[in-house]
Design a protein around this motif. Structure first.
Motif, PDB file in Angstrom:
ATOM      1  N   HIS A  67       0.842  -1.192   0.000  1.00  0.00           N
ATOM      2  CA  HIS A  67       0.000   0.000   0.000  1.00  0.00           C
ATOM      3  C   HIS A  67       0.878   1.244   0.000  1.00  0.00           C
ATOM      4  CE1 HIS A  67      -2.800   3.149   1.295  1.00  0.00           C
ATOM      5  NE2 HIS A  67      -3.773   2.337   0.905  1.00  0.00           N
ATOM      6  N   VAL A  68       0.580   2.167  -0.906  1.00  0.00           N
ATOM      7  CA  VAL A  68       1.344   3.412  -1.040  1.00  0.00           C
ATOM      8  C   VAL A  68       0.389   4.590  -0.888  1.00  0.00           C
ATOM      9  CG1 VAL A  68       2.707   4.845  -2.613  1.00  0.00           C
ATOM     10  CG2 VAL A  68       3.089   2.373  -2.539  1.00  0.00           C
ATOM     11  N   THR A  69       0.809   5.609  -0.139  1.00  0.00           N
ATOM     12  CA  THR A  69       0.049   6.844   0.005  1.00  0.00           C
ATOM     13  C   THR A  69       0.854   7.973  -0.633  1.00  0.00           C
ATOM     14  OG1 THR A  69      -0.960   6.093   2.066  1.00  0.00           O
ATOM     15  CG2 THR A  69      -0.993   8.465   1.626  1.00  0.00           C
ATOM     16  N   ILE A  70       0.212   8.706  -1.540  1.00  0.00           N
ATOM     17  CA  ILE A  70       0.864   9.807  -2.249  1.00  0.00           C
ATOM     18  C   ILE A  70       0.179  11.106  -1.850  1.00  0.00           C
ATOM     19  CG2 ILE A  70       1.347  10.806  -4.520  1.00  0.00           C
ATOM     20  CD1 ILE A  70       1.313   7.904  -5.608  1.00  0.00           C
ATOM     21  N   LEU A  71       0.949  12.029  -1.309  1.00  0.00           N
ATOM     22  CA  LEU A  71       0.424  13.327  -0.898  1.00  0.00           C
ATOM     23  C   LEU A  71       0.810  14.358  -1.959  1.00  0.00           C
ATOM     24  CD1 LEU A  71       1.463  13.200   2.879  1.00  0.00           C
ATOM     25  CD2 LEU A  71      -0.626  12.327   1.800  1.00  0.00           C
ATOM     26  N   GLY A  72      -0.162  14.761  -2.753  1.00  0.00           N
ATOM     27  CA  GLY A  72       0.084  15.661  -3.867  1.00  0.00           C
ATOM     28  C   GLY A  72       0.106  14.874  -5.162  1.00  0.00           C
ATOM     29  N   ALA A  93      -3.988   8.298  -3.332  1.00  0.00           N
ATOM     30  CA  ALA A  93      -3.441   9.631  -3.580  1.00  0.00           C
ATOM     31  C   ALA A  93      -4.356  10.685  -2.969  1.00  0.00           C
ATOM     32  CB  ALA A  93      -3.277   9.874  -5.078  1.00  0.00           C
ATOM     33  N   ILE A  94      -3.755  11.687  -2.364  1.00  0.00           N
ATOM     34  CA  ILE A  94      -4.508  12.792  -1.765  1.00  0.00           C
ATOM     35  C   ILE A  94      -4.131  14.064  -2.499  1.00  0.00           C
ATOM     36  CG2 ILE A  94      -4.901  14.115   0.351  1.00  0.00           C
ATOM     37  CD1 ILE A  94      -4.070  11.498   1.874  1.00  0.00           C
ATOM     38  N   GLU A  95      -5.129  14.727  -3.054  1.00  0.00           N
ATOM     39  CA  GLU A  95      -4.906  15.927  -3.869  1.00  0.00           C
ATOM     40  C   GLU A  95      -5.856  17.029  -3.422  1.00  0.00           C
ATOM     41  OE1 GLU A  95      -4.049  18.885  -6.102  1.00  0.00           O
ATOM     42  OE2 GLU A  95      -2.775  17.094  -6.224  1.00  0.00           O
ATOM     43  N   ALA A 104      -5.071  15.142 -14.526  1.00  0.00           N
ATOM     44  CA  ALA A 104      -4.309  13.894 -14.466  1.00  0.00           C
ATOM     45  C   ALA A 104      -5.013  12.779 -15.235  1.00  0.00           C
ATOM     46  CB  ALA A 104      -4.096  13.488 -13.007  1.00  0.00           C
ATOM     47  N   ARG A 105      -6.319  12.734 -15.118  1.00  0.00           N
ATOM     48  CA  ARG A 105      -7.085  11.693 -15.815  1.00  0.00           C
ATOM     49  C   ARG A 105      -7.154  11.934 -17.320  1.00  0.00           C
ATOM     50  NH1 ARG A 105     -11.955  11.383 -11.318  1.00  0.00           N
ATOM     51  NH2 ARG A 105     -11.116   9.609 -10.112  1.00  0.00           N
ATOM     52  N   GLU A 106      -7.389  13.184 -17.704  1.00  0.00           N
ATOM     53  CA  GLU A 106      -7.630  13.505 -19.110  1.00  0.00           C
ATOM     54  C   GLU A 106      -6.354  13.639 -19.936  1.00  0.00           C
ATOM     55  OE1 GLU A 106     -10.621  13.766 -20.712  1.00  0.00           O
ATOM     56  OE2 GLU A 106     -11.429  12.952 -18.823  1.00  0.00           O
ATOM     57  N   TYR A 107      -5.255  14.053 -19.324  1.00  0.00           N
ATOM     58  CA  TYR A 107      -4.064  14.400 -20.098  1.00  0.00           C
ATOM     59  C   TYR A 107      -2.811  13.608 -19.717  1.00  0.00           C
ATOM     60  CZ  TYR A 107      -6.835  18.373 -21.630  1.00  0.00           C
ATOM     61  OH  TYR A 107      -7.833  19.162 -22.169  1.00  0.00           O
ATOM     62  N   PHE A 108      -2.825  12.918 -18.572  1.00  0.00           N
ATOM     63  CA  PHE A 108      -1.622  12.225 -18.127  1.00  0.00           C
ATOM     64  C   PHE A 108      -1.834  10.730 -17.923  1.00  0.00           C
ATOM     65  CE2 PHE A 108      -0.721  16.622 -17.364  1.00  0.00           C
ATOM     66  CZ  PHE A 108       0.648  16.742 -17.579  1.00  0.00           C
ATOM     67  N   ASP A 109      -2.909  10.197 -18.476  1.00  0.00           N
ATOM     68  CA  ASP A 109      -3.168   8.756 -18.459  1.00  0.00           C
ATOM     69  C   ASP A 109      -3.174   8.160 -17.064  1.00  0.00           C
ATOM     70  OD1 ASP A 109      -3.438   8.692 -21.203  1.00  0.00           O
ATOM     71  OD2 ASP A 109      -1.389   8.026 -21.585  1.00  0.00           O
ATOM     72  N   LEU A 110      -3.707   8.889 -16.093  1.00  0.00           N
ATOM     73  CA  LEU A 110      -3.862   8.318 -14.752  1.00  0.00           C
ATOM     74  C   LEU A 110      -4.756   7.094 -14.847  1.00  0.00           C
ATOM     75  CD1 LEU A 110      -3.240   8.857 -11.684  1.00  0.00           C
ATOM     76  CD2 LEU A 110      -5.531   9.869 -11.574  1.00  0.00           C
ATOM     77  N   PRO A 111      -4.320   5.944 -14.345  1.00  0.00           N
ATOM     78  CA  PRO A 111      -5.111   4.720 -14.515  1.00  0.00           C
ATOM     79  C   PRO A 111      -6.489   4.805 -13.850  1.00  0.00           C
ATOM     80  CG  PRO A 111      -2.867   4.205 -13.811  1.00  0.00           C
ATOM     81  CD  PRO A 111      -3.028   5.683 -13.672  1.00  0.00           C
ATOM     82  N   ASP A 112      -7.457   4.259 -14.538  1.00  0.00           N
ATOM     83  CA  ASP A 112      -8.796   4.072 -13.968  1.00  0.00           C
ATOM     84  C   ASP A 112      -8.822   2.652 -13.431  1.00  0.00           C
ATOM     85  OD1 ASP A 112     -11.421   3.973 -13.279  1.00  0.00           O
ATOM     86  OD2 ASP A 112     -12.217   4.089 -15.308  1.00  0.00           O
ATOM     87  N   ASN A 117      -7.066   4.868  -5.582  1.00  0.00           N
ATOM     88  CA  ASN A 117      -8.117   5.704  -5.006  1.00  0.00           C
ATOM     89  C   ASN A 117      -7.564   7.119  -4.799  1.00  0.00           C
ATOM     90  OD1 ASN A 117     -10.558   6.417  -3.586  1.00  0.00           O
ATOM     91  ND2 ASN A 117      -9.386   6.257  -1.699  1.00  0.00           N
ATOM     92  N   VAL A 118      -8.338   8.131  -5.181  1.00  0.00           N
ATOM     93  CA  VAL A 118      -7.917   9.520  -5.019  1.00  0.00           C
ATOM     94  C   VAL A 118      -8.915  10.236  -4.117  1.00  0.00           C
ATOM     95  CG1 VAL A 118      -7.335  11.701  -6.152  1.00  0.00           C
ATOM     96  CG2 VAL A 118      -6.867   9.524  -7.313  1.00  0.00           C
TER      97      VAL A 118
END
Length: 246
Positions: A67-72, A93-95, A104-112, A117-118
């Motif tokens: 499990h990884v937590t990304i802040l930003g 990820a917390i944004e 991120a979803r539309e232009y950087f291919d963030l996985p669906d 979880n964001v």
């Protein structure tokens, strides 16, 4: 900065501008400043480009995270890379800005993906809601248009991250400059973590690594790094050779 690129997206929210710029090989997210918040190779969006971003992955050589937590979140570069590198890993990820998640979803291919979880929230508030000892790795990269978030340099932030990390967890912090090694912030890190390491990038970013437990040092030519390189080509061995103890 923009004279050689094409602006393909420009939006605003209450915190300011969000731009996406295409260059010949790369795509960049910026908050209308000279600083690049995220950068990808458009052919391989799961591979981080910035050296400091790449360096933030090094703890994965010592502990395979579940499990990884990304802040930003930014453009989602780290989230995408962990999703690609560890097929069994769950990422939270917390944004702060919902408009950044859209980009991120539309232009950087963030996985669906069900494994990603964001949460849209202030990282300080969201950290308090993370269950104790529930994540193996916290990556903190909290920046506005032109500076690091003050929250990332507070002792309470260190305490909250330590509480959320598992017994063998790692905290990774991206700094625009290194804190005073003899100052109160590092004393707080040493209170909660057994080992502190540091990496200084070509762009003067300082990556601080804090491990809950002692571990065996890894030689830059360790076969484990070659294996990771085959799966995510970011120069693991070269990066590891630049890490030093604090």
């Amino acid at each position: 900065m923009f004279n050689k690129g094409d602006i393909i997206h420009h939006s605003r929210d209450k915190l300011g501008s969000i731009l996406v710029i295409d260059y010949r090989k790369h795509r960049v997210l910026t908050f209308n400043s000279v600083f690049e918040q995220s950068k990808i190779d458009r052919r391989y969006p799961q591979v981080p480009v910035h050296e400091y971003n790449r360096a933030m992955f090094l703890p994965a050589a010592f502990k395979r995270p579940q499990h990884v937590t990304i802040l930003g979140l930014g453009g989602g570069v780290m989230a995408s890379a962990f999703h690609h590198l560890f097929p069994e890993c769950h990422i939270h990820a917390i944004e702060l800005r919902e408009a950044v998640l859209y980009v991120a979803r539309e232009y950087f291919d963030l996985p669906d993906s069900a494994r990603l979880n964001v949460t849209i929230a202030d990282a300080r508030d969201a950290l308090s809601n993370i269950p104790e000892s529930s994540t193996d790795l916290i990556l903190a990269d909290l920046y506005s248009a032109d500076r690091m978030s003050p929250a990332q340099a507070q002792r309470q932030f260190v305490e909250a991250c330590s509480r959320a990390l598992s017994d063998h967890g790692w905290l990774v912090l991206n700094y625009h400059r290194s804190p005073d090694p003899e100052g109160p912030y590092f004393r707080q890190l040493k209170k909660h973590f057994a080992v502190l390491l540091v990496f200084k990038s070509k762009t003067n970013n300082t990556i601080v690594y804090a491990s809950k437990q002692p571990f065996e040092a890894m030689h830059p030519k360790d076969p484990a790094l070659a294996n990771l390189e085959n799966r995510l080509p970011i120069g693991w061995s070269q990066l590891m050779s630049k890490v030093s103890r604090l």
